[in-house]
Write an enzyme that holds these catalytic residues in place. Structure first.
Site, PDB file in Angstrom:
ATOM      1  N   GLU A 156       1.274  43.118  31.605  1.00 56.55           N
ATOM      2  CA  GLU A 156       2.421  43.347  32.492  1.00 56.55           C
ATOM      3  C   GLU A 156       2.171  42.528  33.752  1.00 56.55           C
ATOM      4  OE1 GLU A 156       5.503  44.918  32.650  1.00 56.55           O
ATOM      5  OE2 GLU A 156       5.470  44.118  34.693  1.00 56.55           O
ATOM      6  N   ASP A 204       0.593  36.910  32.586  1.00 56.16           N
ATOM      7  CA  ASP A 204       1.777  36.462  31.850  1.00 56.16           C
ATOM      8  C   ASP A 204       1.550  36.710  30.351  1.00 56.16           C
ATOM      9  OD1 ASP A 204       3.912  35.055  30.778  1.00 56.16           O
ATOM     10  OD2 ASP A 204       2.862  33.130  30.914  1.00 56.16           O
ATOM     11  N   GLY A 205       2.344  37.615  29.797  1.00 54.43           N
ATOM     12  CA  GLY A 205       2.166  37.996  28.391  1.00 54.43           C
ATOM     13  C   GLY A 205       2.447  36.851  27.430  1.00 54.43           C
ATOM     14  N   ASP A 233       8.856  41.863  24.498  1.00 54.58           N
ATOM     15  CA  ASP A 233      10.012  42.589  25.034  1.00 54.58           C
ATOM     16  C   ASP A 233      10.287  42.191  26.489  1.00 54.58           C
ATOM     17  OD1 ASP A 233      11.980  44.530  25.428  1.00 54.58           O
ATOM     18  OD2 ASP A 233      10.522  46.098  25.879  1.00 54.58           O
ATOM     19  N   HIS A 290       4.902  42.593  27.180  1.00 55.60           N
ATOM     20  CA  HIS A 290       5.700  42.947  28.368  1.00 55.60           C
ATOM     21  C   HIS A 290       5.756  44.474  28.423  1.00 55.60           C
ATOM     22  CE1 HIS A 290       6.771  38.799  27.691  1.00 55.60           C
ATOM     23  NE2 HIS A 290       7.368  38.744  28.869  1.00 55.60           N
TER      24      HIS A 290
END
Ligand code: SAM
Length: 289
Positions: free
Chosen positions: A121, A150-151, A171, A42
């Protein structure tokens, strides 16, 4: 889902805790001369202007990095805080502390030529800014890859790293309540592929039930998978219902001597950042660490 913009929060006390812990881990991991893969699931925008409209609305950096900037003599002798602060000073073009680095910049600054950096991100506005910032920095032609993706889902695709050494920062903003479950799920999947990785999870300390239960859910996961862990929390004022007064870092497979590093830096951060002497910190590890 896209209401969260890290620009409102950049340089706050939670960023200070997260970024100092992150840099301390990397420094300890770099004691070995083996290539390291650094993954940020993120990533955010990479760099933030503390004088732009986001930061000026929230003024959160006033309770974070700008407090440190007012009191440099208090942490001069602490290498971890000082190195972080010098990295930030290196970004400024004037005397004012105007630019705050996000985790992608700090990771990039820390990486050696042999290391790899993977940034994810999802935000359609922040990703192009991240890309622009990182394109500017790619002058050293390091192995850096950015994905607008999508991390949580993408993480496993990068694991295990070819060198079998890696650090992952997870994060999310937790504005989406599903993030608590998503962190646990993606950790589980990641650990299946790469059990010896170093995983850093940031979380807010809040009165809400899902937030309150989160550290014990992380602990349970580590116990079930027989993994060592370290948990550090920093409170700058009493935790009440509104606002973010405290946050924590959960580190799985903490590097050797991380506990000692944080035992040196957290008391200083408490002294510098606390409001009306009401701050505190805790550092806890599982018995084998
Ligand atoms: N790690 C950054 C730092 O320390 O500078 C801050 C990250 S911020 C707390 C969380 C970021 O995650 C936001 O920029 C948000 O747009 C992004 N995001 C939200 N959901 C995501 C997802 N599923 N995958 C990747 N990024 C996501």
């Amino acid at each position: 889902m896209f209401s969260y913009r890290h620009g409102f929060h950049a340089g706050n006390h939670a960023d200070v805790l997260k970024h100092i812990t992150l840099l301390s881990c990397i420094k300890l991991l770099h004691k070995k001369e083996t290539p390291l893969m650094l993954v940020d699931t993120h990533a955010g925008a990479g760099l933030y202007d503390l004088q732009d409209r986001f930061a000026k609305i929230s003024l959160e950096a006033n309770e974070g990095i700008l407090q440190l900037a007012k009191n440099p003599s208090l942490f001069q002798t602490n290498l971890d805080i000082n190195d972080y602060f010098q990295m930030i000073l290196g970004l400024q073009s004037s005397q004012d502390l105007k630019i705050y680095p996000g985790s992608p910049y700090l990771l990039w600054q820390s990486m050696r030529a042999m290391d790899k950096l993977r940034l994810m991100e999802l935000h359609p506005s922040d990703f192009p800014v991240l890309k622009e910032n990182m394109d500017l920095l790619k002058i050293k032609r390091q192995d850096i890859k950015l994905d607008m993706i999508d991390g949580f889902g993408m993480l496993k695709a990068y694991l295990p790293p070819p060198s079998r050494r890696g650090l992952v920062l997870i994060d999310p903003s937790y504005e989406d309540k599903g993030d608590y479950r998503a962190v646990l799920n993606s950790l589980e999947e990641a650990i299946k592929r790469f059990a010896t990785g170093v995983y850093l999870v940031w979380y807010p300390v809040l009165t809400r039930l899902d937030a309150k239960e989160f550290p014990s859910r992380l602990k349970k996961l580590c116990q079930e998978l027989n993994l060592s862990w370290l948990n550090a929390e920093l409170r700058i004022k009493p935790v009440i219902e509104d606002g973010l007064s405290a946050s924590g870092m959960w580190i799985i497979n903490p590097p050797w001597q991380l506990k000692e590093s944080l035992e040196n830096s957290l008391p200083l951060l408490q002294t510098i950042l606390q409001i009306n002497d009401s701050g505190s910190y805790t550092i806890e590890t599982n018995p084998t660490t």
